[in-house]
Motif scaffolding. Structure first.
Motif, PDB file in Angstrom:
ATOM      1  N   ASP A 127      -2.171  -9.207  -4.910  1.00  0.00           N
ATOM      2  CA  ASP A 127      -2.811 -10.145  -5.769  1.00  0.00           C
ATOM      3  C   ASP A 127      -3.007 -11.479  -4.759  1.00  0.00           C
ATOM      4  O   ASP A 127      -4.223 -12.199  -4.901  1.00  0.00           O
ATOM      5  N   GLN A 128      -2.379 -11.638  -3.979  1.00  0.00           N
ATOM      6  CA  GLN A 128      -2.794 -13.065  -2.952  1.00  0.00           C
ATOM      7  C   GLN A 128      -3.873 -12.534  -2.099  1.00  0.00           C
ATOM      8  O   GLN A 128      -4.769 -13.260  -1.534  1.00  0.00           O
ATOM      9  N   LEU A 129      -3.915 -11.036  -1.643  1.00  0.00           N
ATOM     10  CA  LEU A 129      -5.076 -10.560  -0.856  1.00  0.00           C
ATOM     11  C   LEU A 129      -6.311 -10.679  -1.694  1.00  0.00           C
ATOM     12  O   LEU A 129      -7.385 -11.251  -1.060  1.00  0.00           O
ATOM     13  N   ARG A 130      -6.379 -10.398  -3.011  1.00  0.00           N
ATOM     14  CA  ARG A 130      -7.520 -10.700  -3.887  1.00  0.00           C
ATOM     15  C   ARG A 130      -7.909 -12.116  -4.121  1.00  0.00           C
ATOM     16  O   ARG A 130      -9.128 -12.614  -3.765  1.00  0.00           O
ATOM     17  N   GLN A 131      -6.762 -13.017  -4.230  1.00  0.00           N
ATOM     18  CA  GLN A 131      -7.331 -14.383  -4.512  1.00  0.00           C
ATOM     19  C   GLN A 131      -7.864 -14.995  -3.041  1.00  0.00           C
ATOM     20  O   GLN A 131      -8.811 -15.731  -2.922  1.00  0.00           O
ATOM     21  N   CYS A 132      -7.273 -14.516  -2.084  1.00  0.00           N
ATOM     22  CA  CYS A 132      -7.787 -15.194  -0.707  1.00  0.00           C
ATOM     23  C   CYS A 132      -9.234 -14.590  -0.432  1.00  0.00           C
ATOM     24  O   CYS A 132     -10.257 -15.089  -0.027  1.00  0.00           O
ATOM     25  N   ALA A 133      -9.310 -13.403  -0.546  1.00  0.00           N
ATOM     26  CA  ALA A 133     -10.615 -12.689  -0.407  1.00  0.00           C
ATOM     27  C   ALA A 133     -11.795 -13.281  -1.253  1.00  0.00           C
ATOM     28  O   ALA A 133     -12.763 -13.662  -0.898  1.00  0.00           O
TER      29      ALA A 133
ATOM     30  N   SER B 201       0.813  -1.351   0.077  1.00  0.00           N
ATOM     31  CA  SER B 201       0.279  -0.104  -0.067  1.00  0.00           C
ATOM     32  C   SER B 201       0.881   1.287  -0.151  1.00  0.00           C
ATOM     33  O   SER B 201       0.720   2.374  -0.880  1.00  0.00           O
ATOM     34  N   ARG B 202       1.986   1.366   0.809  1.00  0.00           N
ATOM     35  CA  ARG B 202       2.708   2.465   0.751  1.00  0.00           C
ATOM     36  C   ARG B 202       3.807   2.538  -0.344  1.00  0.00           C
ATOM     37  O   ARG B 202       3.718   3.714  -0.987  1.00  0.00           O
ATOM     38  N   GLN B 203       3.978   1.566  -1.035  1.00  0.00           N
ATOM     39  CA  GLN B 203       4.738   1.514  -2.326  1.00  0.00           C
ATOM     40  C   GLN B 203       3.871   2.125  -3.212  1.00  0.00           C
ATOM     41  O   GLN B 203       4.377   2.778  -4.349  1.00  0.00           O
ATOM     42  N   LEU B 204       2.579   1.947  -3.348  1.00  0.00           N
ATOM     43  CA  LEU B 204       1.640   2.555  -4.282  1.00  0.00           C
ATOM     44  C   LEU B 204       1.322   3.882  -4.135  1.00  0.00           C
ATOM     45  O   LEU B 204       0.454   4.862  -4.750  1.00  0.00           O
TER      46      LEU B 204
ATOM     47  N   ALA C 141     -14.112  -9.613  -9.869  1.00  0.00           N
ATOM     48  CA  ALA C 141     -13.015 -10.020  -9.033  1.00  0.00           C
ATOM     49  C   ALA C 141     -11.591 -10.201  -9.532  1.00  0.00           C
ATOM     50  O   ALA C 141     -10.618 -11.101  -9.206  1.00  0.00           O
ATOM     51  N   ASP C 142     -11.587  -9.529 -10.854  1.00  0.00           N
ATOM     52  CA  ASP C 142     -10.253  -9.485 -11.706  1.00  0.00           C
ATOM     53  C   ASP C 142      -9.169  -8.783 -11.115  1.00  0.00           C
ATOM     54  O   ASP C 142      -9.175  -8.184 -10.040  1.00  0.00           O
ATOM     55  N   ASP C 143      -7.776  -8.573 -11.757  1.00  0.00           N
ATOM     56  CA  ASP C 143      -7.060  -7.833 -11.399  1.00  0.00           C
ATOM     57  C   ASP C 143      -7.030  -6.166 -11.570  1.00  0.00           C
ATOM     58  O   ASP C 143      -6.190  -5.320 -11.218  1.00  0.00           O
TER      59      ASP C 143
ATOM     60  N   ALA D 291      -7.847  -0.550  -8.852  1.00  0.00           N
ATOM     61  CA  ALA D 291      -8.282   0.708  -9.444  1.00  0.00           C
ATOM     62  C   ALA D 291      -9.771   1.050  -9.321  1.00  0.00           C
ATOM     63  O   ALA D 291     -10.180   2.213  -9.143  1.00  0.00           O
ATOM     64  N   ARG D 292     -10.343  -0.104  -9.385  1.00  0.00           N
ATOM     65  CA  ARG D 292     -11.941   0.173  -9.628  1.00  0.00           C
ATOM     66  C   ARG D 292     -12.469   0.449  -8.095  1.00  0.00           C
ATOM     67  O   ARG D 292     -13.474   1.291  -7.770  1.00  0.00           O
ATOM     68  N   ALA D 293     -11.952  -0.360  -7.033  1.00  0.00           N
ATOM     69  CA  ALA D 293     -12.499  -0.454  -5.682  1.00  0.00           C
ATOM     70  C   ALA D 293     -12.020   1.082  -5.057  1.00  0.00           C
ATOM     71  O   ALA D 293     -12.758   1.641  -4.171  1.00  0.00           O
ATOM     72  N   LEU D 294     -10.839   1.521  -5.625  1.00  0.00           N
ATOM     73  CA  LEU D 294     -10.470   2.822  -5.011  1.00  0.00           C
ATOM     74  C   LEU D 294     -10.871   3.867  -5.806  1.00  0.00           C
ATOM     75  O   LEU D 294     -10.369   5.071  -5.564  1.00  0.00           O
ATOM     76  N   ALA D 295     -11.643   3.578  -6.877  1.00  0.00           N
ATOM     77  CA  ALA D 295     -12.004   4.824  -7.986  1.00  0.00           C
ATOM     78  C   ALA D 295     -10.859   5.619  -8.369  1.00  0.00           C
ATOM     79  O   ALA D 295     -10.783   6.848  -8.370  1.00  0.00           O
ATOM     80  N   ASP D 296      -9.745   4.855  -8.642  1.00  0.00           N
ATOM     81  CA  ASP D 296      -8.580   5.746  -9.282  1.00  0.00           C
ATOM     82  C   ASP D 296      -8.162   4.943 -10.502  1.00  0.00           C
ATOM     83  O   ASP D 296      -7.198   3.869 -10.244  1.00  0.00           O
ATOM     84  N   ASP D 297      -8.280   5.528 -11.806  1.00  0.00           N
ATOM     85  CA  ASP D 297      -7.758   4.468 -12.712  1.00  0.00           C
ATOM     86  C   ASP D 297      -6.508   4.630 -13.060  1.00  0.00           C
ATOM     87  O   ASP D 297      -5.902   3.819 -13.878  1.00  0.00           O
ATOM     88  N   GLN D 298      -5.644   5.486 -12.185  1.00  0.00           N
ATOM     89  CA  GLN D 298      -4.273   5.366 -12.390  1.00  0.00           C
ATOM     90  C   GLN D 298      -3.585   4.350 -11.703  1.00  0.00           C
ATOM     91  O   GLN D 298      -2.227   4.102 -12.002  1.00  0.00           O
ATOM     92  N   LEU D 299      -4.066   3.778 -10.742  1.00  0.00           N
ATOM     93  CA  LEU D 299      -3.745   2.510 -10.198  1.00  0.00           C
ATOM     94  C   LEU D 299      -3.289   1.318 -10.966  1.00  0.00           C
ATOM     95  O   LEU D 299      -4.019   0.858 -11.575  1.00  0.00           O
ATOM     96  N   PRO D 300      -2.144   0.944 -10.898  1.00  0.00           N
ATOM     97  CA  PRO D 300      -1.773  -0.452 -11.692  1.00  0.00           C
ATOM     98  C   PRO D 300      -2.503  -1.665 -11.087  1.00  0.00           C
ATOM     99  O   PRO D 300      -2.860  -1.669  -9.872  1.00  0.00           O
ATOM    100  N   ALA D 301      -2.640  -2.699 -11.993  1.00  0.00           N
ATOM    101  CA  ALA D 301      -3.125  -3.886 -11.556  1.00  0.00           C
ATOM    102  C   ALA D 301      -2.062  -4.318 -10.644  1.00  0.00           C
ATOM    103  O   ALA D 301      -0.754  -4.275 -10.919  1.00  0.00           O
ATOM    104  N   PRO D 302      -2.376  -5.182  -9.494  1.00  0.00           N
ATOM    105  CA  PRO D 302      -1.275  -5.742  -8.652  1.00  0.00           C
ATOM    106  C   PRO D 302      -0.686  -6.857  -9.571  1.00  0.00           C
ATOM    107  O   PRO D 302      -1.368  -7.634 -10.327  1.00  0.00           O
TER     108      PRO D 302
END
Length: 180
Positions: A64-70, A14-17, A40-42, A46-57
């Motif tokens: 990505d592990q967080l997404r897969q686990c959730a 999170s800090r790195q981004l 539930a894709d990558d 960007a979509r959950a934080l409403a910031d299209d500039q955020l890269p896909a993990p």
């Protein structure tokens, strides 16, 4: 079932981004996005934080592990869903603040995914209102055993509320479509 990544790894990602949120709030946002019917894709970050500039993990990264686990936990029929929160050995007020932060993240992304009038049951509407109250709460310093028990009950309530909302917005509509 994949395990939740370490909270420190999620915080570092999170800090790195350059995200202005802690790991629990980020996990809450992811779960809110998914529970509201978000993809539930990558593209989730960007979509959950409403910031299209955020890269896909990146594949295999902590996010990505967080997404897969959730995704796996929310779809699991044995109710294995867990919240990404500080360990039980951390101070009570720190853990309570993390839970309230988790709820803040959840609410924002849930609203983005589910829209203005999601298909909620009466119980789902009440759960969403209760999560909103928790998101506005703040922790007081305490080491009281009763407060410890109350926090454990709140965590369990949040867990069940998220599963209920996911059921209302994702599983219910999916089930109705499969019947038609």
């Amino acid at each position: 079932m994949p395990d939740l990544p370490d909270i420190a790894d999620v915080a570092a990602a999170s800090r790195q981004l350059g995200l202005a949120m802690d790991a629990p709030e980020l996990h809450g946002a992811l779960c809110g996005w998914l529970a509201g019917g978000g993809a539930a894709d990558d593209t989730w970050l960007a979509r959950a934080l409403a910031d299209d500039q955020l890269p896909a993990p990146a594949a295999g990264s902590a996010l990505d592990q967080l997404r897969q686990c959730a995704v796996a936990q929310l779809e699991d029929r044995s109710f294995s869903f867990d919240l990404l929160l500080p360990a039980a050995d951390r101070p009570l007020d720190e853990r309570a603040e993390a839970l309230f932060s988790w709820c803040q993240g959840f609410l924002g992304a849930f609203g983005l995914a589910a829209g203005a009038s999601p298909p909620l049951s009466e119980e789902g509407q009440e759960a969403l209102q209760d999560l909103a109250r928790l998101a506005q709460a703040s922790a007081e310093s305490s080491d009281d055993e009763e407060d410890e028990d109350a926090l454990a009950e709140l965590e369990e309530f949040v867990r069940v509320a998220v599963l209920l909302l996911h059921g209302d917005c994702v599983l219910g509509p999916r089930h109705r479509r499969s019947l038609n």
